[in-house]
Scaffold this active site. Structure first.
Site, PDB file in Angstrom:
ATOM      1  N   GLY A  13      34.961  94.435-121.164  1.00  0.00           N
ATOM      2  CA  GLY A  13      35.909  93.742-120.291  1.00  0.00           C
ATOM      3  C   GLY A  13      35.177  92.729-119.417  1.00  0.00           C
ATOM      4  N   GLN A  14      35.935  91.982-118.619  1.00  0.00           N
ATOM      5  CA  GLN A  14      35.331  90.955-117.766  1.00  0.00           C
ATOM      6  C   GLN A  14      34.269  91.534-116.831  1.00  0.00           C
ATOM      7  OE1 GLN A  14      37.840  87.690-116.091  1.00  0.00           O
ATOM      8  NE2 GLN A  14      39.505  89.139-116.441  1.00  0.00           N
ATOM      9  N   ASP A  40      35.586 106.311-126.315  1.00  0.00           N
ATOM     10  CA  ASP A  40      36.996 106.437-125.944  1.00  0.00           C
ATOM     11  C   ASP A  40      37.082 107.471-124.823  1.00  0.00           C
ATOM     12  OD1 ASP A  40      39.676 107.009-125.697  1.00  0.00           O
ATOM     13  OD2 ASP A  40      40.077 107.086-127.853  1.00  0.00           O
ATOM     14  N   ILE A  41      37.398 107.016-123.617  1.00  0.00           N
ATOM     15  CA  ILE A  41      37.380 107.935-122.460  1.00  0.00           C
ATOM     16  C   ILE A  41      38.487 108.981-122.520  1.00  0.00           C
ATOM     17  CG2 ILE A  41      36.227 106.249-120.962  1.00  0.00           C
ATOM     18  CD1 ILE A  41      38.964 105.895-119.501  1.00  0.00           C
ATOM     19  N   ALA A  64      40.093 100.528-118.767  1.00  0.00           N
ATOM     20  CA  ALA A  64      41.472 100.614-118.280  1.00  0.00           C
ATOM     21  C   ALA A  64      42.424  99.989-119.280  1.00  0.00           C
ATOM     22  CB  ALA A  64      41.602  99.895-116.937  1.00  0.00           C
ATOM     23  N   TYR A  65      43.666 100.447-119.230  1.00  0.00           N
ATOM     24  CA  TYR A  65      44.748  99.781-119.950  1.00  0.00           C
ATOM     25  C   TYR A  65      45.301  98.758-118.961  1.00  0.00           C
ATOM     26  CZ  TYR A  65      49.089  99.055-122.560  1.00  0.00           C
ATOM     27  OH  TYR A  65      50.112  98.490-123.269  1.00  0.00           O
ATOM     28  N   ASP A 106      45.310  95.898-107.048  1.00  0.00           N
ATOM     29  CA  ASP A 106      46.295  95.569-106.015  1.00  0.00           C
ATOM     30  C   ASP A 106      47.708  95.978-106.444  1.00  0.00           C
ATOM     31  OD1 ASP A 106      46.098  93.590-108.045  1.00  0.00           O
ATOM     32  OD2 ASP A 106      47.114  92.111-106.802  1.00  0.00           O
ATOM     33  N   TYR A 129      52.126 100.003-115.105  1.00  0.00           N
ATOM     34  CA  TYR A 129      50.679  99.791-114.938  1.00  0.00           C
ATOM     35  C   TYR A 129      50.229 100.249-113.551  1.00  0.00           C
ATOM     36  CZ  TYR A 129      46.384  97.212-113.892  1.00  0.00           C
ATOM     37  OH  TYR A 129      45.115  96.873-113.480  1.00  0.00           O
ATOM     38  N   LYS A 133      47.698 103.422-112.607  1.00  0.00           N
ATOM     39  CA  LYS A 133      46.432 103.172-111.889  1.00  0.00           C
ATOM     40  C   LYS A 133      46.384 104.001-110.606  1.00  0.00           C
ATOM     41  CE  LYS A 133      43.435 100.731-112.709  1.00  0.00           C
ATOM     42  NZ  LYS A 133      42.171 101.070-113.424  1.00  0.00           N
TER      43      LYS A 133
END
Length: 286
Positions: A13-14, A40-41, A64-65, A106, A129, A133
């Site tokens: 990911g970024q 795969d967590i 994360a998804y 956020d 989402y 989270k």
């Protein structure tokens, strides 16, 4: 003295790629990077085996998804990664005495506020989402004492798909774009967040808890788009539009500016202004 050894999940990911970039210049910390393809967590036996094989001191969970709109139809998938997977990591960190740095969002807030959200403000997510989270955060707190939960917002970087790269891509085929101007937040350069995470690890910080991190300054998506084109010298007309004219499956918080006083004071880090960091990022984007 125990060698600092860090597991980074979601390494493609970024944020994972930004930490990888920084790790090239850090000689006294061993980093092990695992992407969703290599770890795969949601599969605890695989995680358990890795944790037993390697003597990690820290785990940075970037896995994360994050497909906000798709999560409305794929709630189970989002829950699996953002909650079940996080529970697996938290439990194994607890058993193995590992400090967890978990990345949140956020989107745990409903966006009805009007001043920057503090860590102590009530979280009331309005999307699948955001809900998953928040549940991930709660799982971390339930199973672990040695944790940093870092909520961030509007991540951009030179890696993967993100708003900056999407805007530049669209500008190649169009003369005009319409961008939402009534969602307000703080764009965050993933490399700046990565630097703060590395700071926590290098200093072996133990001021555990929930923290907010985003770049300083405030913008709408319209402001953000205008800045991208201005700094990149792209001639394109950008029209501001209201959220109601750009409907999406998932609701977005209208206001999700994060208050960063806690992380600034507790971890003593300087947080750059979003436009300055955007310029640094754009210098690396072809």
């Amino acid at each position: 003295m125990i060698k600092t050894k860090v597991l980074v999940t979601g390494a493609n990911g970024q944020l994972g790629q930004c930490i990888k970039e920084l790790s090239k210049t850090i000689i006294d910390i061993d980093f092990i990077f695992k992407s969703s393809k290599t770890l795969d967590i949601t599969k605890k036996p695989d995680l358990k085996k890795l944790f037993e094989t390697e003597a990690f001191t820290h785990c940075v969970n970037c896995a994360a998804y994050t497909a906000v709109d798709k999560a409305e139809q794929e709630a189970n998938k989002a829950y699996n990664v953002n909650c079940v997977g996080v529970k697996n990591i938290a439990e194994l960190c607890s058993v193995n005495n590992i400090t967890l740095i978990h990345i949140s969002t956020d989107f745990v807030f409903n966006g009805l506020g009007y001043k920057p959200y503090k860590e102590t403000d009530e979280a009331m997510p309005i999307s699948v989402y955001g809900k998953t989270k928040l549940e991930g955060e709660q799982v971390v707190k339930m199973h672990l004492n040695q944790y940093f939960v870092i909520r961030t917002s509007w991540l951009f970087s030179e890696y993967n798909n993100n708003f900056v790269k999407t805007m530049l891509k669209l500008s190649k085929d169009r003369d005009e774009l319409s961008v939402v101007n009534d969602q307000i937040g703080s764009p965050t350069y993933a490399l700046d967040l990565a630097r703060s995470i590395v700071n926590i690890i290098e200093n072996n910080n133990t001021n555990y808890g929930i923290y907010h991190y985003s770049n300083t300054g405030v913008a709408s998506w319209y402001d953000f788009a205008k800045a991208i084109f201005e700094l990149k010298n792209v001639a394109i007309k950008v029209q501001p539009i209201a959220t109601e004219n750009y409907p999406t499956p998932a609701k977005r918080p209208h206001y999700s500016v994060l208050n960063k006083e806690k992380i600034k004071n507790t971890i003593s880090i300087a947080i750059p202004y979003w436009r300055d960091s955007l310029k640094e990022c754009l210098d690396k984007v072809v």
